[in-house]
Design a protein around this motif. Structure first.
Motif, mmCIF file in Angstrom:
data_model
loop_
_atom_site.group_PDB
_atom_site.id
_atom_site.type_symbol
_atom_site.label_atom_id
_atom_site.label_comp_id
_atom_site.label_asym_id
_atom_site.label_seq_id
_atom_site.Cartn_x
_atom_site.Cartn_y
_atom_site.Cartn_z
ATOM 1 N N GLU A 9 -16.907 -13.015 -17.514
ATOM 2 C CA GLU A 9 -15.909 -12.076 -17.993
ATOM 3 C C GLU A 9 -16.572 -10.782 -18.451
ATOM 4 N N PRO A 10 -16.117 -9.650 -17.930
ATOM 5 C CA PRO A 10 -16.658 -8.376 -18.404
ATOM 6 C C PRO A 10 -16.153 -8.070 -19.808
ATOM 7 N N VAL A 11 -17.041 -7.648 -20.682
ATOM 8 C CA VAL A 11 -16.632 -7.238 -22.033
ATOM 9 C C VAL A 11 -16.640 -5.720 -22.161
ATOM 10 N N ILE A 12 -17.252 -5.056 -21.178
ATOM 11 C CA ILE A 12 -17.194 -3.593 -21.077
ATOM 12 C C ILE A 12 -16.762 -3.253 -19.659
ATOM 13 N N GLU A 13 -15.714 -2.441 -19.541
ATOM 14 C CA GLU A 13 -15.218 -2.030 -18.231
ATOM 15 C C GLU A 13 -14.987 -0.516 -18.243
ATOM 16 N N VAL A 14 -15.724 0.175 -17.414
ATOM 17 C CA VAL A 14 -15.592 1.630 -17.291
ATOM 18 C C VAL A 14 -15.022 1.931 -15.912
ATOM 19 N N GLU A 15 -13.917 2.657 -15.875
ATOM 20 C CA GLU A 15 -13.269 2.947 -14.599
ATOM 21 C C GLU A 15 -13.035 4.448 -14.448
ATOM 22 N N ASN A 16 -13.597 4.987 -13.371
ATOM 23 C CA ASN A 16 -13.374 6.385 -12.977
ATOM 24 C C ASN A 16 -13.566 7.366 -14.149
ATOM 25 N N GLY A 22 -17.730 21.588 -22.126
ATOM 26 C CA GLY A 22 -17.223 22.905 -21.755
ATOM 27 C C GLY A 22 -16.630 22.814 -20.362
ATOM 28 N N ASN A 23 -17.077 23.700 -19.479
ATOM 29 C CA ASN A 23 -16.601 23.673 -18.096
ATOM 30 C C ASN A 23 -17.525 22.892 -17.168
ATOM 31 N N THR A 24 -18.593 22.325 -17.737
ATOM 32 C CA THR A 24 -19.569 21.615 -16.914
ATOM 33 C C THR A 24 -19.256 20.130 -16.881
ATOM 34 N N ARG A 25 -19.129 19.593 -15.684
ATOM 35 C CA ARG A 25 -18.888 18.157 -15.548
ATOM 36 C C ARG A 25 -20.205 17.419 -15.765
ATOM 37 N N ILE A 26 -20.179 16.419 -16.661
ATOM 38 C CA ILE A 26 -21.394 15.668 -16.985
ATOM 39 C C ILE A 26 -21.408 14.309 -16.295
ATOM 40 N N LEU A 27 -20.320 13.563 -16.427
ATOM 41 C CA LEU A 27 -20.212 12.268 -15.759
ATOM 42 C C LEU A 27 -19.141 12.354 -14.688
ATOM 43 N N ASN A 28 -19.452 11.814 -13.513
ATOM 44 C CA ASN A 28 -18.589 12.007 -12.351
ATOM 45 C C ASN A 28 -18.106 10.660 -11.801
ATOM 46 N N ASN A 29 -16.877 10.277 -12.161
ATOM 47 C CA ASN A 29 -16.263 9.049 -11.653
ATOM 48 C C ASN A 29 -17.177 7.830 -11.811
ATOM 49 N N VAL A 30 -17.608 7.590 -13.034
ATOM 50 C CA VAL A 30 -18.495 6.469 -13.335
ATOM 51 C C VAL A 30 -17.690 5.175 -13.423
ATOM 52 N N ASN A 31 -18.147 4.155 -12.710
ATOM 53 C CA ASN A 31 -17.538 2.830 -12.745
ATOM 54 C C ASN A 31 -18.631 1.798 -13.020
ATOM 55 N N MET A 32 -18.426 0.963 -14.019
ATOM 56 C CA MET A 32 -19.403 -0.087 -14.310
ATOM 57 C C MET A 32 -18.753 -1.184 -15.148
ATOM 58 N N GLN A 33 -19.330 -2.369 -15.075
ATOM 59 C CA GLN A 33 -18.909 -3.492 -15.901
ATOM 60 C C GLN A 33 -20.140 -4.135 -16.520
ATOM 61 N N VAL A 34 -19.987 -4.591 -17.750
ATOM 62 C CA VAL A 34 -21.043 -5.342 -18.421
ATOM 63 C C VAL A 34 -20.451 -6.689 -18.804
ATOM 64 N N ASN A 35 -21.115 -7.755 -18.374
ATOM 65 C CA ASN A 35 -20.579 -9.093 -18.582
ATOM 66 C C ASN A 35 -21.001 -9.681 -19.922
ATOM 67 N N SER A 36 -20.249 -10.647 -20.378
ATOM 68 C CA SER A 36 -20.517 -11.291 -21.657
ATOM 69 C C SER A 36 -21.910 -11.905 -21.681
ATOM 70 N N GLY A 37 -22.674 -11.621 -22.739
ATOM 71 C CA GLY A 37 -24.010 -12.167 -22.910
ATOM 72 C C GLY A 37 -25.092 -11.494 -22.095
ATOM 73 N N GLU A 38 -24.759 -10.419 -21.419
ATOM 74 C CA GLU A 38 -25.689 -9.733 -20.527
ATOM 75 C C GLU A 38 -26.432 -8.611 -21.245
ATOM 76 N N LEU A 197 -27.664 -14.650 -31.192
ATOM 77 C CA LEU A 197 -26.294 -14.233 -31.510
ATOM 78 C C LEU A 197 -25.345 -14.338 -30.329
ATOM 79 N N ASN A 198 -25.897 -14.599 -29.132
ATOM 80 C CA ASN A 198 -25.095 -14.632 -27.904
ATOM 81 C C ASN A 198 -24.283 -13.346 -27.772
ATOM 82 N N THR A 199 -24.950 -12.236 -28.050
ATOM 83 C CA THR A 199 -24.280 -10.948 -28.015
ATOM 84 C C THR A 199 -24.534 -10.245 -26.690
ATOM 85 N N THR A 200 -23.679 -9.304 -26.359
ATOM 86 C CA THR A 200 -23.829 -8.488 -25.155
ATOM 87 C C THR A 200 -24.524 -7.191 -25.550
#
Length: 273
Positions: A9-16, A22-38, A197-200
């Motif tokens: 199960e992902p405990v962190i989900e980043v979508e688009n 300012g006017n500068t794009r820093i992150l561009n459509n970032v997608n990622m998942q971090v799973n439990s205990g990872e 701690l079984n932490t992510t």
């Protein structure tokens, strides 16, 4: 589905995720998942956007667009009170330790407990001493931060980050400024904390040795874009030129237009073609 299969199960989900400064794009459509205990390591060169991504994962800024879900909550939609409540399940170890110089080590470690709980003083001190023992700083609770070495400050900051047994633990350049031995000791400590701690854990770093030692998976960022997400072996053997340049510490050749640079310095706009 086989009843013995492990459900990841992902405990962190980043979508688009899109962010601007300012006017500068820093992150561009970032997608990622971090799973439990990872343990997920986010790596990239200077200016890649890795520290920016961490700040958005911590809910310190509101993105231009996209969503960030932590422990099932879309933090882009939470109000201040709800975010404050969610942060009780999060621990953060900052790059420089961020200890308060006017407080003892024990008082620094107790800070999250004072902020988020109503525990009595004796209980907080016992918990503080326990966590300091976990990071091999037992008996140091009455010292001031100025009396600690760089490695000890990092470990004290880690004790504070885990004082409430967080489900999510974030590190910003944990080995920065440490000698190789102290850095390796901190890496081992991160692995022990994860097991205990079984932490992510999410780690932002440019330290390749540390990355390869602790990561379950690696997210490689370059100029705000994710180049790949994979295991240590997958990243090591990637045929992506930018990734190999990063791993081999090869300098990136940058073309500089002298006229354009002077116009930027003087605040003049580029001449139309």
């Amino acid at each position: 589905m086989n009843s013995h299969e492990t459900i990841i199960e992902p405990v962190i989900e980043v979508e688009n995720l899109v962010t601007h400064y300012g006017n500068t794009r820093i992150l561009n459509n970032v997608n990622m998942q971090v799973n439990s205990g990872e343990i997920m390591v986010i790596m990239g060169g200077s200016g890649s956007g890795k520290s920016t991504l961490l700040r958005y994962l911590l809910g310190l800024h509101v993105p231009t667009s996209g969503s960030i879900r932590l422990l099932g909550h879309d933090i882009t939609e939470l109000n201040a009170k709800e975010m404050h409540e969610l942060r009780k399940s999060m621990g953060v170890s900052f790059q420089g330790g961020a200890l308060f110089n006017s407080m003892t080590v024990g008082e620094n470690v107790c800070l999250p407990l004072r902020e988020h709980t109503r525990l009595d003083e004796n209980t907080m001190q016992i918990m503080s001493r326990m966590k300091l023992s976990v990071v091999n700083l037992g008996g140091f609770e009455n010292l001031m931060p100025s009396q600690l070495s760089g490695g000890m400050i990092k470990r004290a900051a880690l004790a504070r980050a885990v004082i409430m047994d967080p489900k999510l633990l974030f590190f910003d350049e944990p080995s920065a400024g440490l000698d190789p031995v102290a850095a390796a000791e901190l890496d081992d400590l991160i692995l022990r904390i994860r097991k205990a701690l079984n932490t992510t854990i999410v780690v932002v770093t440019h330290d390749l040795d540390s990355t390869f030692r602790i990561a379950d998976r690696i997210t490689v960022l370059d100029r705000g874009n994710i180049l790949m997400i994979g295991t240590v072996d997958e990243v090591r053997h990637s045929d992506n030129e930018r990734i190999q340049s990063l791993l081999n510490r090869e300098a990136r050749h940058v073309e500089i237009d002298a006229d354009e640079y002077l116009r930027e310095l003087t605040g003049q706009k580029s001449k139309p073609l």
